[in-house]
Scaffold this motif. Structure first.
Motif, mmCIF file in Angstrom:
data_model
loop_
_atom_site.group_PDB
_atom_site.id
_atom_site.type_symbol
_atom_site.label_atom_id
_atom_site.label_comp_id
_atom_site.label_asym_id
_atom_site.label_seq_id
_atom_site.Cartn_x
_atom_site.Cartn_y
_atom_site.Cartn_z
ATOM 1 N N UNK A 64 21.966 -0.226 19.895
ATOM 2 C CA UNK A 64 22.058 0.491 18.628
ATOM 3 C C UNK A 64 20.650 0.785 18.117
ATOM 4 N N UNK A 65 20.359 2.034 17.746
ATOM 5 C CA UNK A 65 18.981 2.433 17.405
ATOM 6 C C UNK A 65 18.399 1.626 16.247
ATOM 7 N N UNK A 66 17.153 1.235 16.405
ATOM 8 C CA UNK A 66 16.491 0.469 15.354
ATOM 9 C C UNK A 66 16.301 1.288 14.085
ATOM 10 N N UNK A 67 16.174 2.604 14.218
ATOM 11 C CA UNK A 67 15.987 3.415 13.014
ATOM 12 C C UNK A 67 17.287 3.638 12.248
ATOM 13 N N UNK A 68 18.365 3.008 12.719
ATOM 14 C CA UNK A 68 19.645 3.053 12.004
ATOM 15 C C UNK A 68 20.032 1.676 11.470
ATOM 16 N N UNK A 69 19.065 0.761 11.421
ATOM 17 C CA UNK A 69 19.370 -0.604 11.003
ATOM 18 C C UNK A 69 18.581 -0.990 9.757
ATOM 19 N N UNK A 70 19.110 -1.994 9.054
ATOM 20 C CA UNK A 70 18.426 -2.591 7.915
ATOM 21 C C UNK A 70 17.592 -3.770 8.406
ATOM 22 N N UNK A 71 16.414 -3.936 7.817
ATOM 23 C CA UNK A 71 15.575 -5.071 8.186
ATOM 24 C C UNK A 71 14.476 -5.278 7.166
ATOM 25 N N UNK A 72 13.665 -6.298 7.386
ATOM 26 C CA UNK A 72 12.502 -6.540 6.526
ATOM 27 C C UNK A 72 11.294 -6.823 7.406
ATOM 28 N N UNK A 73 10.151 -6.281 6.987
ATOM 29 C CA UNK A 73 8.902 -6.448 7.728
ATOM 30 C C UNK A 73 7.839 -7.017 6.797
ATOM 31 N N UNK A 74 6.935 -7.861 7.303
ATOM 32 C CA UNK A 74 5.868 -8.407 6.458
ATOM 33 C C UNK A 74 4.965 -7.291 5.924
ATOM 34 N N UNK A 75 4.791 -7.263 4.619
ATOM 35 C CA UNK A 75 3.971 -6.229 3.991
ATOM 36 C C UNK A 75 2.535 -6.259 4.508
ATOM 37 N N UNK A 76 1.988 -7.464 4.681
ATOM 38 C CA UNK A 76 0.593 -7.570 5.104
ATOM 39 C C UNK A 76 0.373 -6.911 6.460
ATOM 40 N N UNK A 77 1.333 -7.054 7.362
ATOM 41 C CA UNK A 77 1.201 -6.471 8.693
ATOM 42 C C UNK A 77 1.326 -4.953 8.637
ATOM 43 N N UNK A 78 2.230 -4.468 7.793
ATOM 44 C CA UNK A 78 2.427 -3.019 7.681
ATOM 45 C C UNK A 78 1.187 -2.358 7.088
ATOM 46 N N UNK A 79 0.664 -2.916 6.016
ATOM 47 C CA UNK A 79 -0.483 -2.263 5.376
ATOM 48 C C UNK A 79 -1.761 -2.406 6.195
ATOM 49 N N UNK A 80 -1.827 -3.435 7.030
ATOM 50 C CA UNK A 80 -2.979 -3.572 7.918
ATOM 51 C C UNK A 80 -2.915 -2.558 9.052
ATOM 52 N N UNK A 81 -1.696 -2.153 9.423
ATOM 53 C CA UNK A 81 -1.517 -1.248 10.560
ATOM 54 C C UNK A 81 -1.553 0.217 10.157
ATOM 55 N N UNK A 82 -1.048 0.542 8.969
ATOM 56 C CA UNK A 82 -0.971 1.940 8.534
ATOM 57 C C UNK A 82 -2.088 2.223 7.539
ATOM 58 N N UNK A 83 -3.148 2.866 7.961
ATOM 59 C CA UNK A 83 -4.305 3.056 7.078
ATOM 60 C C UNK A 83 -4.010 3.918 5.857
ATOM 61 N N UNK A 84 -3.019 4.802 5.937
ATOM 62 C CA UNK A 84 -2.754 5.703 4.821
ATOM 63 C C UNK A 84 -1.725 5.200 3.833
ATOM 64 N N UNK A 85 -1.204 3.992 4.037
ATOM 65 C CA UNK A 85 -0.148 3.495 3.163
ATOM 66 C C UNK A 85 -0.708 3.168 1.779
#
Length: 409
Positions: free
Chosen positions: A125-146
């Motif tokens: 089942x596609x991951x872009x069709x699922x609910x989840x939670x991701x650590x904010x620190x990891x996301x903002x460290x990875x996406x420079x434009x966030x």
């Protein structure tokens, strides 16, 4: 409803599967691959003898289906909803028949070996069709434009607020209490807030008094606050207690900066209970990510002026500033508007995004995402079962890694 019709066949097959209860309604969740191999998601709700079926991950061109055994299938009237696109009833029903053909085939496959079928759902089942939670620190460290709240607030102010939280300032209720208070005092709070929290586009007129600023920039529905004697302690106390004859209802007197239901900023005054009863608690409230920097600038300005003040959820704000909270991952077919409210409070989610927004960083972040479990679709106890294996063979374990790689791409 003829059972040889794909829609009737689907209902007949579905009756052999376990369901959950919503009050007295029977509820099924069916995820299945269609004729093209694309995964689809149906939500089925049976109220009495009528089935209401929604295509959860549709492109909004297919309204819900209503199945009454005494009548022909009909479509839910969704055409009054904003953004809903629907060509014709005949085309929609034809799409439903196509979906039902694939769904019925999947139900029969699941009935033969429900463990194998559900394992395939879990793996494919596609991951872009699922609910989840991701650590904010990891996301903002990875996406420079966030967007980063800490950067908008600035390092100095971020450190100052974090220090207030860690020093226990907001845990001491007396730090937010006034022994006596007038409307003029409240308007003075407002003036400091407007000047401290103003954005470049606000153009706050600094020559105005606090009362004049409140009249100009607040919501406008003051419930009689502007009609009482602003220098009288007794009148303000009676107004706050809803005892003043000029106090009306239905307004937003504490909304000092306009916005929607979740995007306004409020400077609230209330009367606490217990040992602090009779005093006036002053609190800022504006949890929207788009307004939080304004709220914190207001708070720090009022605190610097030496006035009692607090803010709602200070520990949560600290987490947001330091990236210690979580970002909610929302299915691609859902709207992001207010989607953070879908997550339980203990998951510490204040902002949301789509999985596809991670772009080329999906592979880096995916191992850290906690996905919401997918429900198991299984035949009812009256049908034969397939014995569950005690452990997964090594070959299957390897297939998980391969399939996960395919879903991340």
């Amino acid at each position: 409803m003829a059972m040889q019709d794909p829609i009737g066949s689907f209902v007949k097959e579905l009756a052999g599967f376990d369901y959950s209860l919503s009050v007295l309604d029977h509820v099924w969740t069916v995820r299945f691959p269609d004729a093209n191999g694309d995964w689809q998601h149906l939500h089925v709700n049976r109220y009495r003898k009528t089935y209401y079926i929604s295509h959860v991950n549709s492109d909004r061109r297919i309204p819900g289906l209503v199945l009454d055994p005494r009548n022909a299938p009909t479509l839910e009237d969704n055409r009054g909803f904003s953004g809903f696109q629907h060509d014709s009833d005949d085309e929609a029903l034809e799409r439903w028949r196509s979906l039902m053909t694939s769904a019925t085939k999947w139900l029969r496959t699941t009935g033969r070996d429900w463990i194998k079928a559900n394992k395939r759902v879990q793996l494919e089942y596609p991951l872009n069709c699922r609910w989840g939670i991701a650590p904010h620190c990891l996301v903002r460290e990875s996406l420079p434009g966030i967007y980063r709240l800490d950067r908008e607030l600035g390092k100095k102010r971020t450190r100052k607020f974090v220090r207030l939280v860690e020093d226990g300032f907001f845990m001491k209720e007396e730090n937010s209490l006034n022994t006596v208070m007038t409307a003029a005092d409240y308007f003075n709070y407002c003036k400091i807030a407007y000047l401290s929290g103003q954005r470049e586009e606000d153009n706050v007129d600094e020559s105005l008094s606090g009362r004049q600023m409140y009249e100009r920039y607040a919501d406008g529905r003051d419930e009689g606050l502007l009609e009482i004697d602003e220098n009288c302690e007794q009148e303000f106390a009676a107004w706050v207690n809803h005892e003043h004859p000029k106090r009306s209802t239905g307004g937003h007197p504490w909304e000092i900066k306009r916005g929607g239901n979740t995007t306004n900023i409020q400077l609230q005054v209330c009367r606490p209970t217990g040992r602090f009863g009779g005093k006036f608690k002053v609190q800022l409230h504006g949890p929207a990510i788009t307004r939080m920097a304004e709220v914190l600038n207001m708070l720090l300005g009022i605190h610097q002026a030496g006035l009692p003040i607090t803010v709602s959820d200070p520990e949560g704000i600290r987490s947001r500033l330091l990236g210690l909270d979580n970002i909610g991952i929302v299915p691609a077919y859902e709207t992001l508007h207010r989607a953070e409210q879908r997550f339980p409070k203990e998951q510490n989610v204040y902002d949301v995004m789509y999985f596809d927004d991670l772009g080329r960083y999906k592979r880096r972040i995916s191992p850290f995402i906690r996905w919401e479990p997918l429900p198991i679709l299984k035949p009812s106890d009256s049908l034969p079962r397939v014995r569950c294996q005690a452990r997964m063979p090594d070959a299957d374990a390897k297939s998980i890694s391969v399939l996960d790689d395919n879903r991340i791409r």
